[in-house]
Design an enzyme around this catalytic site. Structure first.
Site, PDB file in Angstrom:
ATOM      1  N   TYR A 103      32.065  52.303  50.136  1.00  0.00           N
ATOM      2  CA  TYR A 103      31.695  50.987  49.581  1.00  0.00           C
ATOM      3  C   TYR A 103      32.846  50.005  49.771  1.00  0.00           C
ATOM      4  O   TYR A 103      32.670  48.900  50.300  1.00  0.00           O
ATOM      5  CB  TYR A 103      31.337  51.118  48.092  1.00  0.00           C
ATOM      6  N   THR A 158      24.014  45.709  54.776  1.00  0.00           N
ATOM      7  CA  THR A 158      24.021  44.529  53.898  1.00  0.00           C
ATOM      8  C   THR A 158      25.414  43.914  53.788  1.00  0.00           C
ATOM      9  O   THR A 158      25.598  42.719  53.992  1.00  0.00           O
ATOM     10  CB  THR A 158      23.491  44.895  52.494  1.00  0.00           C
ATOM     11  N   THR A 207      35.825  42.572  45.644  1.00  0.00           N
ATOM     12  CA  THR A 207      36.163  43.509  44.575  1.00  0.00           C
ATOM     13  C   THR A 207      37.611  43.982  44.646  1.00  0.00           C
ATOM     14  O   THR A 207      38.211  44.000  45.732  1.00  0.00           O
ATOM     15  CB  THR A 207      35.210  44.735  44.676  1.00  0.00           C
ATOM     16  N   ASP A 208      38.146  44.420  43.516  1.00  0.00           N
ATOM     17  CA  ASP A 208      39.502  44.990  43.491  1.00  0.00           C
ATOM     18  C   ASP A 208      39.590  46.289  44.300  1.00  0.00           C
ATOM     19  O   ASP A 208      40.674  46.710  44.709  1.00  0.00           O
ATOM     20  CB  ASP A 208      39.975  45.238  42.045  1.00  0.00           C
ATOM     21  N   GLU A 209      38.407  46.927  44.542  1.00  0.00           N
ATOM     22  CA  GLU A 209      38.435  48.227  45.219  1.00  0.00           C
ATOM     23  C   GLU A 209      38.967  48.141  46.639  1.00  0.00           C
ATOM     24  O   GLU A 209      39.365  49.156  47.213  1.00  0.00           O
ATOM     25  CB  GLU A 209      37.032  48.849  45.231  1.00  0.00           C
ATOM     26  N   PRO A 254      34.214  62.564  44.965  1.00  0.00           N
ATOM     27  CA  PRO A 254      35.150  62.775  46.086  1.00  0.00           C
ATOM     28  C   PRO A 254      35.981  61.510  46.336  1.00  0.00           C
ATOM     29  O   PRO A 254      35.443  60.406  46.326  1.00  0.00           O
ATOM     30  CB  PRO A 254      34.232  63.046  47.281  1.00  0.00           C
ATOM     31  N   LYS A 263      33.240  46.402  51.919  1.00  0.00           N
ATOM     32  CA  LYS A 263      33.629  45.124  51.293  1.00  0.00           C
ATOM     33  C   LYS A 263      34.875  44.578  51.992  1.00  0.00           C
ATOM     34  O   LYS A 263      34.969  43.382  52.263  1.00  0.00           O
ATOM     35  CB  LYS A 263      33.884  45.301  49.791  1.00  0.00           C
TER      36      LYS A 263
HETATM   37  P1  NAD Z   1      24.016  44.743  41.907  1.00  0.00           P
HETATM   38  O1  NAD Z   1      23.823  45.978  42.700  1.00  0.00           O
HETATM   39  O2  NAD Z   1      23.665  44.713  40.469  1.00  0.00           O
HETATM   40  O3  NAD Z   1      23.230  43.530  42.586  1.00  0.00           O
HETATM   41  C1  NAD Z   1      23.149  43.350  43.969  1.00  0.00           C
HETATM   42  C2  NAD Z   1      21.986  42.403  44.252  1.00  0.00           C
HETATM   43  O4  NAD Z   1      21.944  42.138  45.648  1.00  0.00           O
HETATM   44  C3  NAD Z   1      20.619  42.983  43.868  1.00  0.00           C
HETATM   45  O5  NAD Z   1      19.865  42.011  43.176  1.00  0.00           O
HETATM   46  C4  NAD Z   1      19.984  43.305  45.202  1.00  0.00           C
HETATM   47  O6  NAD Z   1      18.571  43.226  45.184  1.00  0.00           O
HETATM   48  C5  NAD Z   1      20.596  42.231  46.085  1.00  0.00           C
HETATM   49  N1  NAD Z   1      20.606  42.585  47.505  1.00  0.00           N
HETATM   50  C6  NAD Z   1      21.001  43.763  48.071  1.00  0.00           C
HETATM   51  N2  NAD Z   1      20.852  43.695  49.403  1.00  0.00           N
HETATM   52  C7  NAD Z   1      20.383  42.447  49.695  1.00  0.00           C
HETATM   53  C8  NAD Z   1      20.059  41.757  50.884  1.00  0.00           C
HETATM   54  N3  NAD Z   1      20.166  42.351  52.082  1.00  0.00           N
HETATM   55  N4  NAD Z   1      19.623  40.476  50.812  1.00  0.00           N
HETATM   56  C9  NAD Z   1      19.493  39.861  49.611  1.00  0.00           C
HETATM   57  N5  NAD Z   1      19.765  40.478  48.442  1.00  0.00           N
HETATM   58  C10 NAD Z   1      20.218  41.738  48.482  1.00  0.00           C
HETATM   59  O7  NAD Z   1      25.548  44.351  42.118  1.00  0.00           O
HETATM   60  P2  NAD Z   1      26.552  43.552  41.174  1.00  0.00           P
HETATM   61  O8  NAD Z   1      27.282  44.514  40.343  1.00  0.00           O
HETATM   62  O9  NAD Z   1      25.841  42.429  40.545  1.00  0.00           O
HETATM   63  O10 NAD Z   1      27.563  43.021  42.276  1.00  0.00           O
HETATM   64  C11 NAD Z   1      27.380  41.739  42.881  1.00  0.00           C
HETATM   65  C12 NAD Z   1      28.537  41.466  43.818  1.00  0.00           C
HETATM   66  O11 NAD Z   1      29.780  41.491  43.089  1.00  0.00           O
HETATM   67  C13 NAD Z   1      28.698  42.496  44.921  1.00  0.00           C
HETATM   68  O12 NAD Z   1      29.050  41.812  46.111  1.00  0.00           O
HETATM   69  C14 NAD Z   1      29.840  43.394  44.461  1.00  0.00           C
HETATM   70  O13 NAD Z   1      30.534  43.934  45.541  1.00  0.00           O
HETATM   71  C15 NAD Z   1      30.679  42.397  43.691  1.00  0.00           C
HETATM   72  N6  NAD Z   1      31.506  42.958  42.602  1.00  0.00           N
HETATM   73  C16 NAD Z   1      30.941  43.753  41.631  1.00  0.00           C
HETATM   74  C17 NAD Z   1      31.735  44.238  40.605  1.00  0.00           C
HETATM   75  C18 NAD Z   1      31.142  45.094  39.505  1.00  0.00           C
HETATM   76  O14 NAD Z   1      31.902  45.598  38.654  1.00  0.00           O
HETATM   77  N7  NAD Z   1      29.843  45.263  39.421  1.00  0.00           N
HETATM   78  C19 NAD Z   1      33.105  43.950  40.556  1.00  0.00           C
HETATM   79  C20 NAD Z   1      33.651  43.137  41.564  1.00  0.00           C
HETATM   80  C21 NAD Z   1      32.833  42.642  42.580  1.00  0.00           C
HETATM   81  P1  TYD Z   2      31.444  52.890  38.166  1.00  0.00           P
HETATM   82  O1  TYD Z   2      30.803  52.201  37.022  1.00  0.00           O
HETATM   83  O2  TYD Z   2      30.586  53.595  39.155  1.00  0.00           O
HETATM   84  O3  TYD Z   2      32.375  51.792  38.876  1.00  0.00           O
HETATM   85  P2  TYD Z   2      33.498  51.994  40.033  1.00  0.00           P
HETATM   86  O4  TYD Z   2      33.309  53.286  40.693  1.00  0.00           O
HETATM   87  O5  TYD Z   2      33.171  50.845  40.925  1.00  0.00           O
HETATM   88  O6  TYD Z   2      34.815  51.834  39.343  1.00  0.00           O
HETATM   89  O7  TYD Z   2      32.492  53.949  37.600  1.00  0.00           O
HETATM   90  C1  TYD Z   2      33.513  53.556  36.715  1.00  0.00           C
HETATM   91  C2  TYD Z   2      34.360  54.790  36.439  1.00  0.00           C
HETATM   92  O8  TYD Z   2      33.564  55.729  35.729  1.00  0.00           O
HETATM   93  C3  TYD Z   2      34.813  55.488  37.694  1.00  0.00           C
HETATM   94  O9  TYD Z   2      36.130  56.013  37.472  1.00  0.00           O
HETATM   95  C4  TYD Z   2      33.842  56.651  37.849  1.00  0.00           C
HETATM   96  C5  TYD Z   2      33.486  56.994  36.416  1.00  0.00           C
HETATM   97  N1  TYD Z   2      32.134  57.547  36.220  1.00  0.00           N
HETATM   98  C6  TYD Z   2      31.964  58.762  35.530  1.00  0.00           C
HETATM   99  O10 TYD Z   2      32.945  59.400  35.068  1.00  0.00           O
HETATM  100  N2  TYD Z   2      30.701  59.242  35.374  1.00  0.00           N
HETATM  101  C7  TYD Z   2      29.603  58.604  35.867  1.00  0.00           C
HETATM  102  O11 TYD Z   2      28.471  59.115  35.717  1.00  0.00           O
HETATM  103  C8  TYD Z   2      29.791  57.348  36.542  1.00  0.00           C
HETATM  104  C9  TYD Z   2      28.609  56.596  37.100  1.00  0.00           C
HETATM  105  C10 TYD Z   2      31.080  56.851  36.686  1.00  0.00           C
END
Ligand code: NAD
Ligand code: TYD
Length: 346
Positions: free
Chosen positions: A154, A99, A128-130, A283, A158
């Site tokens: 992941y 994806t 993402t910042d990651e 990990p 990205k």
């Molecule tokens: P999410 O997992 O909640 O949503 C992802 C959505 O994409 C879902 O609705 C899923 O059904 C859809 N999807 C997955 N594969 C697909 C495909 N092949 N075709 C069409 N739709 C598809 O994720 P999110 O947290 O809403 O993140 C959205 C975007 O923002 C991502 O690109 C993520 O990398 C980025 N992002 C997220 C965060 C965060 O903290 N959640 C921070 C920075 C950037």
């Molecule tokens: P997460 O929400 O998975 O976001 P990201 O890994 O993208 O930062 O996790 C946020 C922080 O919380 C991360 O340091 C991992 C930690 N975490 C736990 O300690 N326990 C958990 O069950 C989860 C899901 C995350």
């Protein structure tokens, strides 16, 4: 503007769809979502605007994508569709490659094809910042100039997609901007991520699995602030305040340790500290993220507006009040994930 949002039934995408519809000169918002485990039609079920249309399908279906470009005369793509959970990428990276990388490749090549036919499509690639890696305690926050150093699968997918976008800007002269944001929180987040997982477990009297020492730091931003940022970047690109190929960071200057968040959630849900269970660390766990967002402030006039304590309290409240939403998504598949990831811990 005729906008295609990819992943609009996900957490951030569903807020982006709503906020895009608030812009008066947006003619159309098409939401293309494959409805994977993290995508839920319920996230958009109450949108009644006649400019909005949902299509169930994948960005990896090239012919469907091109049909949408043509029939809907798409002029902007807000690309959010992704596999988004680090822990799942540690278990299996294949869907992330399919994806996040291959899906983005299909979007990019389709944009090039339509550009040749005379239909220009702007791309906002949501990242993402990651991709920047992990900070030490004394390091300054990431800027747009920080080198990419992804440290989990992941983040690597990205970063790969970000680089593909930049290569298409350079090689094929497409119009694209990359946005990178810190950790989001707010309503509609799938409860595999820290804040909703801890909230639901705290409310249910279940264990709260804290990875490692719980002192990892994230720069938490409300999803509405991030979504506004994505739309500001879109307008910035269209109106020429941003040039193609630019990167824009969004953050909130809100660095918080995981354990502090868990304790706040315990307080907000009247749960008990004894529910905290320190478990084996993730990990390759990144220690600290923090985003500098001076560029967004200066060029787009964007800054985060939602105050953390209030935002978190309202988010917890949202999960308490939306039990139907919670029940609909915490199905068998979700229980399976919890057992697989945490074993007997929760
Ligand atoms: P999410 O997992 O909640 O949503 C992802 C959505 O994409 C879902 O609705 C899923 O059904 C859809 N999807 C997955 N594969 C697909 C495909 N092949 N075709 C069409 N739709 C598809 O994720 P999110 O947290 O809403 O993140 C959205 C975007 O923002 C991502 O690109 C993520 O990398 C980025 N992002 C997220 C965060 C965060 O903290 N959640 C921070 C920075 C950037
Ligand atoms: P997460 O929400 O998975 O976001 P990201 O890994 O993208 O930062 O996790 C946020 C922080 O919380 C991360 O340091 C991992 C930690 N975490 C736990 O300690 N326990 C958990 O069950 C989860 C899901 C995350």
């Amino acid at each position: 503007m005729r906008i295609l949002v990819t992943g609009g039934c996900g957490f951030i995408g569903s807020h982006v769809v709503r906020q895009a519809l608030m812009i008066p000169n947006v003619e159309r918002v098409i939401n293309l979502d494959a409805l994977t485990y993290s995508g839920h039609p319920q996230n958009c079920f109450d949108i009644e605007d006649s400019r909005y249309h949902f299509i169930h399908g994948s960005i990896n279906e090239e012919s469907l994508l091109k049909e949408i470009f043509q029939t809907e005369q798409i002029s902007v793509i807000l690309h959010l569709a992704a596999e988004s959970h680090v822990d799942r990428s540690i278990n299996s990276v294949k869907p992330f490659i399919e994806t996040n990388i291959e899906g983005t490749r299909i979007i990019l090549e389709s944009i090039v094809e339509f550009k040749r036919l005379g239909q220009d499509i702007h791309l906002i690639h949501v990242s993402t910042d990651e991709v920047y890696g992990s900070l030490n305690p004394e390091d300054p926050p990431f800027t747009e100039k920080t080198s990419l150093n992804p440290r989990n699968p992941y983040a690597a997918t990205k970063a790969a997609s970000d680089m593909l976008v930049q290569s298409f800007v350079n090689t094929h002269d497409i119009s694209a901007v990359i946005t990178r944001c810190s950790n989001n929180y707010g309503p509609n987040q799938f409860p595999e991520k820290l804040i909703p997982l801890m909230t639901l477990n705290a409310m249910n009297g279940d264990n709260l699995p804290v990875y490692g020492d719980g002192k990892q730091i994230r720069d938490w931003i409300h999803v509405v602030d991030h979504s506004n940022g994505i739309l500001c970047a879109m307008l910035g690109l269209i109106m020429g305040r941003l040039s193609t190929g630019e990167v824009i960071n969004f953050g909130a200057s809100n660095e918080v340790e995981n354990i502090e968040i868990v304790e706040k959630i315990i307080h907000l849900t009247n749960a008990d500290k004894s529910q905290i269970k320190y478990v084996k660390d993730r990990p390759g766990h990144d220690r600290r993220y923090a985003m500098g967002f001076q560029k967004a402030k200066k060029i787009l006039g964007w800054y985060p507006e939602i105050e953390w304590s209030e935002g978190l309290a309202k988010t917890v409240e949202w999960y308490k009040e939306n039990s139907e939403w919670v029940e609909s998504i915490t199905s068998g598949q979700y229980r399976e994930w919890l057992t697989n990831q945490y074993g007997e811990t929760i």
